[in-house]
Design an enzyme around this catalytic site. Sequence first.
Site, PDB file in Angstrom:
ATOM      1  CD  GLU A 182      -0.916  -2.096   7.128  1.00 60.78           C
ATOM      2  OE1 GLU A 182      -1.129  -1.188   7.367  1.00 60.78           O
ATOM      3  OE2 GLU A 182      -0.078  -2.817   6.321  1.00 60.78           O
ATOM      4  NE  ARG A 183      -5.973  -1.712   3.419  1.00 58.28           N
ATOM      5  CZ  ARG A 183      -6.355  -0.855   2.454  1.00 58.28           C
ATOM      6  NH1 ARG A 183      -6.980  -1.417   1.461  1.00 58.28           N
ATOM      7  NH2 ARG A 183      -5.953   0.374   2.623  1.00 58.28           N
TER       8      ARG A 183
ATOM      9  CE  LYS B 216       4.493  -3.338   5.230  1.00 55.62           C
ATOM     10  NZ  LYS B 216       2.933  -3.319   5.349  1.00 55.62           N
TER      11      LYS B 216
ATOM     12  CB  CYS C  12      -2.439  -2.527 -10.503  1.00 53.23           C
ATOM     13  SG  CYS C  12      -1.198  -3.930 -10.992  1.00 53.23           S
TER      14      CYS C  12
ATOM     15  CB  SER D 142      -1.686   4.055  -3.832  1.00 50.86           C
ATOM     16  OG  SER D 142      -0.843   4.727  -2.915  1.00 50.86           O
TER      17      SER D 142
ATOM     18  CG  PHE E 115      -5.464  -4.543   0.000  1.00 49.01           C
ATOM     19  CD1 PHE E 115      -6.551  -5.372  -0.617  1.00 49.01           C
ATOM     20  CD2 PHE E 115      -5.064  -3.308  -0.346  1.00 49.01           C
ATOM     21  CE1 PHE E 115      -7.619  -4.610  -1.367  1.00 49.01           C
ATOM     22  CE2 PHE E 115      -6.012  -2.637  -1.342  1.00 49.01           C
ATOM     23  CZ  PHE E 115      -7.220  -3.388  -1.817  1.00 49.01           C
TER      24      PHE E 115
ATOM     25  CD  GLU F 113      -5.345   2.031  -9.173  1.00 44.25           C
ATOM     26  OE1 GLU F 113      -5.323   0.989  -9.599  1.00 44.25           O
ATOM     27  OE2 GLU F 113      -4.670   2.703  -8.292  1.00 44.25           O
TER      28      GLU F 113
END
Length: 510
Positions: A175-176, A172, A280, A225, A148, A382
Site C-alpha cells: 500500500e506504500r 496484493k 534484500c 520481512s 514496497f 536487517e
Amino acid sequence: MRVIDHHIVGSGGAGSGRTSEVFDPNTGRVQATVTLGTQADLDRAIAAAQAAQPAWAATNPQRRARVMFAFKALVEANMDELAHLLSSEHGKVIADAKGDIQRGLEVIEFCCGIPHVLKGEYTQGAGPGIDVYSMRQPLGIGAGITPFNFPAMIPLWMSGVAIATGNAFILKPSERDPSVPVRLAELFREAGLPEGILQVVQGDKEMVDAILDHPAISAVSFVGSSDIAHYVYRRGVAAGKRVQAMGGAKNHGIVMPDADLDQVVADLSGAAFGSAGERCMALPVVVPVGEKTAVALREKLIPAIAALRVGVSTDAEAHYGPVVNAAHRQRVENWIQTGVDEGAELVVDGRGFTLQGHEEGFFIGPSLFDHVTPEMSAYKEEIFGPVLQIVRAPDFETAVRLPSEHQYGNGVAIFTRNGHAAREFAARVNVGMVGINVPIPVPVAYHTFGGWKRSAFGDTNQHGMEGVKFWTKVKTVTQRWPDGSSDLPRGSEDGGPSRIQDAFVIPTMG
C-alpha cells in the site's frame, strides 16, 4: 487528490471505507490515497478469476506466450512513464526504477518460452504395449503479496510465471507504492490477457489474511520481512496452500587480501547504498580478511562514501534518493543509534541529512560503521537502509563462518583473485545465493532466486524452473492401447472373462 483503487473485473463492491496515504518521498507530502479492500473485494476478484481461468488454462501455451511477448513490448514502450511513476512513490532514482522494471521483464522473457518448459516426460514401452507420460497443469488461482521496495520486479516475477503456466493471479501489492502494479495489470490487459486472469486488490493485513484463508486460492507467493514471511507461511500452509515466503537478509561481502580494493569499493558503493539500501540483496556487511586488508579498505571507503550524491529521484546525477516514508527513515536512524550504543565505531554518520529545497523529504545520508561484532543486534538484524558495517575477520575460516552462522542466508559475495579460495567458499558457505566478484548475486531469470534459513520459508524458489514447478502440478498418465481397441469390448462367447474384466488387472511393468 488521486485515489488508487483495485483493478478487479466488474464494478461496485462493498468497500471498507478505509484508506492509506501514499507519499512523495522527495517532498514528504501526501500525493494520493489507496483504498484498502475487504473480504468482499477479494471474493469479487476470485469470482472473476474462477470464471476466466478454465478457458485460459485450455489456451495452448504458444498463444499464452504471445500475450507475454505483447506485454513485454508494451512495458518497453511505456518504460519512461512506469519508471517515473515508480520513482514518485518509492523514491528510488530513475535509473534504479528502470532496473527494477527491467529485471521483472527478464522473467517475462523467460515466460515467452513457456511452451518449451511445460513439455512433460515420455517413456515409450514402459511395459508390454504401455507408455507413460507426464504433463504439467496449472493449480487454478494463485496470489502474490509483494513488498514496497520492488513494486515492478517482484510482481512480475510472480505473476508472469503463474499466468504463463495457465493460472489466474491475484496480486496484493504494498500500500506504500501501489500505482505501478495497477498500471502493469492494465498493460497486461492491453496485451491480450483475458479479463479476470490478473487482478490487483489493494489492502493491508486484513486483505493479506483474507488471501491466506480463502479456500479458492491454491498457492501464495510472498516477499517481505522474515517475521511476516514466517507468519504468511504458517497461516497459508495451515489453510492447505502451497506457500513460498521470502524474508529478510543480511548479506556479507568477504574481501580477501588479494582482492582489487578499488573495484571492491566501487562495488560496495552501489551494493550497500544503491536504492538507499532498501533491497534484500543489498550488501550491508563487508568482511575484510586480515588487519591490513581492513585498514586499507576503510581508508578507501571513507572518501568514496563522501563522494556519494543523495538527491531527488529525478536527479540523473544522484546515486540514490530518499527512503519510502518517514517511519522507515526513523527506523533506520534508530538502528544507527543502536549500533553506537552497542559500541561500534560510527565512522560516517548519515543522520540529519537534508536536501535544500526538499527539507521535508525522507532523505538519509550514507553511514559507515567499523569494528562491528557478531554479538551486536545491529549486526544480527536487517537495517534496510544506506548503512554499511565493517566486521573484521582474522582469517578465511572466520569469514566463512560469519555468514554461515547468521540467522539470514539470502546472498553472499567473495572478492578475490584466488580461484581455489572462491571455489572453497562457494561450496562451504551456508547461504542460498553466492557471488564471486559479483556484489549483488541475483540470478538471471532462467535460473532461480531464493535464500536459506530465515530468508525463505517453503521448498520452492522464485522464477526459472523452480517457479514453473511452484505454479503447476504434475499429472502422470499410464496408457495401453490393445489391438482392436476401436471395438467396444464384449464378454466372451463361452461366458469366460470379458475384456472389460481384463482391463481391471494391473499390468506387470517388468
